[in-house]
Every structure is written in C-alpha cells, then in structure tokens.
Enzyme design. Structure first.
Site, mmCIF file in Angstrom:
data_model
loop_
_atom_site.group_PDB
_atom_site.id
_atom_site.type_symbol
_atom_site.label_atom_id
_atom_site.label_comp_id
_atom_site.label_asym_id
_atom_site.label_seq_id
_atom_site.Cartn_x
_atom_site.Cartn_y
_atom_site.Cartn_z
ATOM 1 N N HIS A 307 0.423 -1.385 0.508
ATOM 2 C CA HIS A 307 -0.427 0.165 0.006
ATOM 3 C C HIS A 307 0.904 1.284 -0.479
ATOM 4 O O HIS A 307 2.172 1.473 0.683
ATOM 5 C CB HIS A 307 -0.311 0.019 1.427
ATOM 6 C CG HIS A 307 -2.010 0.754 0.748
ATOM 7 N ND1 HIS A 307 -2.635 2.294 1.108
ATOM 8 C CD2 HIS A 307 -3.277 0.441 0.729
ATOM 9 C CE1 HIS A 307 -2.751 2.683 0.805
ATOM 10 N NE2 HIS A 307 -4.420 1.557 0.537
ATOM 11 N N ASP A 364 -7.796 -6.127 0.434
ATOM 12 C CA ASP A 364 -8.304 -6.338 -1.605
ATOM 13 C C ASP A 364 -8.065 -8.443 -1.334
ATOM 14 O O ASP A 364 -8.521 -8.453 -2.044
ATOM 15 C CB ASP A 364 -7.600 -5.709 -2.510
ATOM 16 C CG ASP A 364 -8.247 -4.413 -2.711
ATOM 17 O OD1 ASP A 364 -9.400 -4.227 -2.695
ATOM 18 O OD2 ASP A 364 -7.877 -3.834 -2.953
HETATM 19 N N1 CMC Z 1 4.878 -7.596 -4.687
HETATM 20 C C1 CMC Z 1 5.621 -6.986 -4.787
HETATM 21 N N2 CMC Z 1 6.084 -6.477 -5.212
HETATM 22 C C2 CMC Z 1 5.628 -5.436 -4.640
HETATM 23 C C3 CMC Z 1 4.060 -5.368 -4.573
HETATM 24 C C4 CMC Z 1 3.562 -6.717 -4.539
HETATM 25 N N3 CMC Z 1 2.108 -5.955 -4.000
HETATM 26 N N4 CMC Z 1 3.912 -3.824 -4.681
HETATM 27 C C5 CMC Z 1 5.731 -3.138 -4.514
HETATM 28 N N5 CMC Z 1 6.377 -4.252 -4.591
HETATM 29 C C6 CMC Z 1 7.542 -3.502 -5.258
HETATM 30 C C7 CMC Z 1 7.756 -3.098 -6.145
HETATM 31 O O1 CMC Z 1 8.356 -4.142 -7.122
HETATM 32 C C8 CMC Z 1 9.010 -2.095 -5.750
HETATM 33 O O2 CMC Z 1 10.529 -2.977 -5.424
HETATM 34 P P1 CMC Z 1 11.523 -2.655 -6.047
HETATM 35 O O3 CMC Z 1 12.004 -1.781 -4.875
HETATM 36 O O4 CMC Z 1 12.046 -3.721 -6.011
HETATM 37 O O5 CMC Z 1 10.991 -2.534 -7.521
HETATM 38 C C9 CMC Z 1 8.362 -1.674 -4.232
HETATM 39 O O6 CMC Z 1 7.780 -2.581 -3.226
HETATM 40 C C10 CMC Z 1 7.908 -0.666 -4.273
HETATM 41 O O7 CMC Z 1 6.981 -0.372 -5.158
HETATM 42 P P2 CMC Z 1 6.314 0.623 -6.130
HETATM 43 O O8 CMC Z 1 5.208 0.248 -6.988
HETATM 44 O O9 CMC Z 1 7.166 2.165 -6.067
HETATM 45 O O10 CMC Z 1 5.017 0.959 -4.050
HETATM 46 P P3 CMC Z 1 3.901 2.018 -4.688
HETATM 47 O O11 CMC Z 1 3.424 3.174 -3.298
HETATM 48 O O12 CMC Z 1 3.876 3.008 -5.868
HETATM 49 O O13 CMC Z 1 2.670 1.204 -4.987
HETATM 50 C C11 CMC Z 1 0.992 -0.167 -4.654
HETATM 51 C C12 CMC Z 1 1.003 0.842 -4.489
HETATM 52 C C13 CMC Z 1 -0.650 -0.488 -3.883
HETATM 53 C C14 CMC Z 1 0.191 -0.230 -6.203
HETATM 54 C C15 CMC Z 1 1.599 -2.005 -4.598
HETATM 55 O O14 CMC Z 1 1.808 -2.204 -3.161
HETATM 56 C C16 CMC Z 1 0.733 -2.324 -5.286
HETATM 57 O O15 CMC Z 1 0.605 -2.518 -7.196
HETATM 58 N N6 CMC Z 1 0.103 -4.125 -4.595
HETATM 59 C C17 CMC Z 1 -0.442 -4.781 -5.777
HETATM 60 C C18 CMC Z 1 -1.895 -4.007 -5.974
HETATM 61 C C19 CMC Z 1 -2.995 -4.028 -4.908
HETATM 62 O O16 CMC Z 1 -3.013 -4.869 -3.963
HETATM 63 N N7 CMC Z 1 -3.564 -2.760 -5.007
HETATM 64 C C20 CMC Z 1 -4.623 -2.665 -3.990
HETATM 65 C C21 CMC Z 1 -3.851 -1.359 -2.737
HETATM 66 S S1 CMC Z 1 -5.406 -1.447 -1.417
HETATM 67 C C22 CMC Z 1 -6.446 -0.903 -2.430
HETATM 68 C C23 CMC Z 1 -7.124 0.433 -2.604
HETATM 69 O O17 CMC Z 1 -6.863 1.317 -1.686
HETATM 70 O O18 CMC Z 1 -6.762 0.503 -3.380
#
Ligand code: CMC
Length: 430
Positions: A307, A364
C-alpha cells in the site's frame, strides 16, 4: 510551535510557511514557490504532495490507523452500519435517530432508476465489464436531473442528489450483474435495508425471493463500511479533480469509478482472486509464484499486498480476515483459495523481499474470498468496492464545493520533449 522551513536556491533564501494538521502531520506550503522562484516541485505519483486540506478521513500508515471523522475504523466496524457511516462521512457527525431515519428514507425514496434507463442497459453487450456499465450508467443517470448542472439548485438539492447516488449505484450494480447473466432485473424493495436490498436485487428471481442470511448481510455491510473512504487515494483524488472544474456530482463520481477500476487500485480484489485461481490451477501452493514475484518475472506482483500509505499493516485487512473466517464457518465452506491465500501471507510476512519493502496484506487480500463465498462473481468485486466508496466520494465532492479557497486542479510538469524545430514537409521526411 511551527518549525521554520527555508529553501535555499543558489544562495537566495525563501522561507516557506508551514501547516500542521489536527493529528500533528506537518506540511510546507509551496503555493507561492513558482511565482517567487520560478521553480516547481516534481513528485511522481504525488507521494509527498498534499493536494488539499480535508477533515474527513485520517490515516497514519506507519501505525496502521484509519479513522473516519475521528472515529476508529475498528469501532465503526463493530458498532455502526454502512448507512450510518455514510451519513457520518458526508455530514461530519454521527446522526441522531431522527437524522438516520430521514437519511434512510431518502435512500429508499431515491432507489429507483428512471424507467427509460432500462434502454441504456439493453445497449451493452453481454461481454461488458460491470465497471464499464457502472461508470456509464452513473453518468447517464445525471441527465435525468437537469438541476445537477445549475450551481444554486445543485447546492439546495445536494442531500437528495447524494442519497440518489448512494442508493442508485446499488441498483445499477445489481442490474449490471443481471444483464451480464441474462437475468431479468429485480426491482428494489422499500422494506429492506440497504445491503439486504442489494442482495435481493442480485439473487432473487421473479416470484421467488432469495434467502437473506443475516450473517451474510452483515458481512457485506461490513465490506461496504470498510471501503467507505480512504483519504486522497487515486479514485477520490480523481473525484476531487473533476469536481474542481465544477462538474456535477454524478459526473465526478462516474470518473471515480473509472479510476477505481484499475488493478493497482480497486481492481486489485478481482486481480487477487484471479491470481489465487491461477496458482490453484497450476497445482502450486504459492511457493513457486512468490519466487517469480521476487525475481520480478513478467513484473508480477503479489496482488492484495502493499500500500502506498500503510507501512505496518492495513487495519481494514485485519478486520476483514476475521470476517472471512466467520463467513466461511457460517456457510460451512472450505475454500482451497483461502488456504493458498493463508500460505502466501505466511510466507510473504516472513520473507526478506516483502519485509524490506514493508509490504503487508491490504483490504483486497481477503475481501474477494468473502464475496466469492457469498456468490458474487469475480468481475463484480470492484463494483462492490465502488458501492462502498460512494459515500467517501460524495463527502469529498461536498468538501470541494464548500471550500471557498478551492481552485481548479491544474498541476505543472517538467517538459522533456523536443525543443522548437521547423516543420518537415511530408516528401522530405525519412
Ligand atoms: N508484490 C510484489 N512487489 C511489490 C508489491 C507487490 N504487491 N507492491 C510493491 N512491490 C515492490 C515494487 O516492485 C517495488 O520494488 P523495488 O523497490 O524492488 O522496485 C517496491 O515494492 C515499491 O513499490 P511501488 O510500486 O513503488 O509502491 P507504490 O506505493 O507505488 O504502490 C501499490 C502501491 C498498492 C500500487 C503496490 O503495492 C501494488 O501494486 N500492490 C498490488 C496491487 C494491490 O493490491 N492494490 C490494492 C491497494 S489497496 C486498495 C486501494 O486502496 O486501492
């Protein structure tokens, strides 16, 4: 006492005003930055940017705190209902018994769609994703209320339009499901409460009412409540952005539905189930899948984990996990996907990759398993999220409209394209 913030650009010092929120979060006000220095800030994904002041929802992602209007989410989950919480979010205070009764009546009175909306439903192909139908139909519904477009009346009629939207999103959602499954629509019933009424429209058949198990109604009501608001997430920011142009409530909410649809946001609940099904079909217990995630094979992610804001745990996930166990026990169901989910969670929570990146289960991760047990098809999961989120969108829309300092949202950019060059005639291009 406020901290002093100074920005030093090539020896020229600019003191930036600071602002402290009611829970102590600190910000620096850069609204005069460009006019005074020529600089803008660059913050992809707005991870460090406060786009507004808001009094609706408070999140402390480090501590796993979520509060609506000052009330802790766990206490609301235990003691409140979705409808009461919707009132709280929109109007700022818990309703009195009279206010709650009036609000519920307003929801009931506004539950019916305009009859000619039926023809719009007919136009969608059976392959249409219910989120596409939902967004289109919310926008279409606005055309039946012309006063939505005129500023003064809009304010006067806000309670009706708000109730109409919260009530009708549920009717549209159920109709979308029935359309996709080639089933005749079931009209809402005034004697039923909000969530029971939704299940009735989804699962009753003409002349044969579905059974409304109180535990299941309660579980779905809880899912709606837990999704009701979440501060400046992607869809709510979208609603506020559209509202800032003074677009009407329905148009703004319809844009919110589109923003919610993506798998990184509300679409994650559908993506979680699809991921669990895929792991199950491959005969994997989750181990192979997690290795691929960690090695970033095909940029795969463990859906339902991580998140932007929560960096210790998502308090909604804790509540929903307990509810998931209860629902499955109540329905005497064992679900192999739940076993895979538990295994994935156990491995991930002890794995250096996920620990280092502070990735924990989000709301989720388990909500899809409950909805599946209730009989809601996977492609309707994000629609459930949208029904739940509507009060939050309405509350944020209201806040934008009432903010006398609100300006149209218009971010800047750092341009990285070509500099000025002469036009090349077609016959001279390589
Ligand atoms: N599985 C594997 N790796 C992950 C995940 C995941 N679910 N989420 C983040 N990472 C890794 C990402 O690859 C990156 O790694 P590195 O530093 O090696 O490049 C690091 O963690 C940081 O990721 P980010 O994409 O910069 O993080 P963000 O804050 O931009 O993204 C997120 C947040 C929710 C979009 C992301 O964690 C994600 O894609 N999660 C899976 C989708 C999901 O479950 N979304 C629902 C969120 S809760 C409902 C809502 O409120 O929307």
């Amino acid at each position: 006492m406020n901290k002093k913030v100074e920005l030093n650009i090539d020896g020229k010092v600019l003191e930036l005003p600071t602002i402290t929120g009611s829970e102590g979060e600190e910000g620096m006000d850069i609204s005069a930055l460009r006019s005074k220095t020529g600089f803008i800030t660059l913050d992809p994904g707005y991870g460090n940017t406060g786009s507004c002041k808001s009094a609706i929802t408070f999140i402390d992602g480090e501590k796993g705190i979520l509060r609506y209007r000052g009330y802790d989410i766990a206490e609301l989950a235990e003691k409140s209902s979705f409808v009461e919480t919707a009132y709280l979010l929109i109007y700022g205070e818990l309703p009195t018994a009279t206010e709650l009764a009036e609000f519920s009546t307003l929801l009931t009175e506004n539950q019916m769609l305009h009859e000619s909306m039926r023809f719009h439903f007919e136009g969608f192909p059976h392959t249409a994703h219910p989120m596409a139908i939902l967004s289109a139909m919310i926008n279409a519904a606005s055309s039946y209320y012309p006063d939505l477009a005129s500023g003064d009346n809009r304010e006067m009629n806000f309670p009706h339009h708000a109730a109409r939207l919260i009530s009708q999103i549920r009717t549209i959602a159920a109709f979308a499901y029935r359309k996709a499954h080639d089933l005749p629509p079931i009209y809402p019933r005034s004697t039923l409460d909000y969530t029971a009424n939704f299940l009735h429209m989804m699962f009753s058949q003409p002349g044969e009412d579905c059974e409304l198990n109180p535990e299941i109604v309660k579980a779905l009501d809880l899912i709606f409540l837990l999704h009701a608001d979440h501060e400046q997430n992607c869809s709510t920011s979208t609603v506020r952005t559209v509202a800032s142009s003074r677009a009407n409530l329905f148009a703004s909410a319809s844009a919110g539905v589109c923003a919610l649809w993506g798998p990184l946001h509300g679409g994650a609940n559908q993506a979680v189930l699809e991921m669990l099904e895929e792991i199950h079909q491959e005969g994997d217990d989750g181990t192979k899948f997690l290795t691929e995630v960690k090695n970033k094979v095909g940029n795969r992610r463990l859906m339902g984990f991580g998140h932007r804001v929560y960096k210790s745990f998502d308090p909604r996930a804790v509540i929903i996990k307990q509810q998931c166990d209860k629902v499955l026990a109540q329905l005497h169901k064992s679900d192999p996907l739940l076993e895979i989910a538990k295994k994935l969670e156990e491995i991930a929570l002890n794995d250096e990759y996920f620990i280092a990146r502070k990735l924990y289960p989000n709301v989720d991760f388990y909500s899809g398993i409950i909805m599946r047990a209730i009989g809601i098809p996977t492609d309707m999961f994000t629609v459930m999220f949208a029904i739940g989120r509507m009060p939050g969108w309405v509350a944020n829309y209201k806040e934008v409209m009432e903010d006398t300092d609100s300006r149209i949202v218009r971010p800047r950019q750092i341009y990285t394209g070509a500099t000025l060059r002469p036009f090349v005639p077609l016959d001279k291009r390589a």
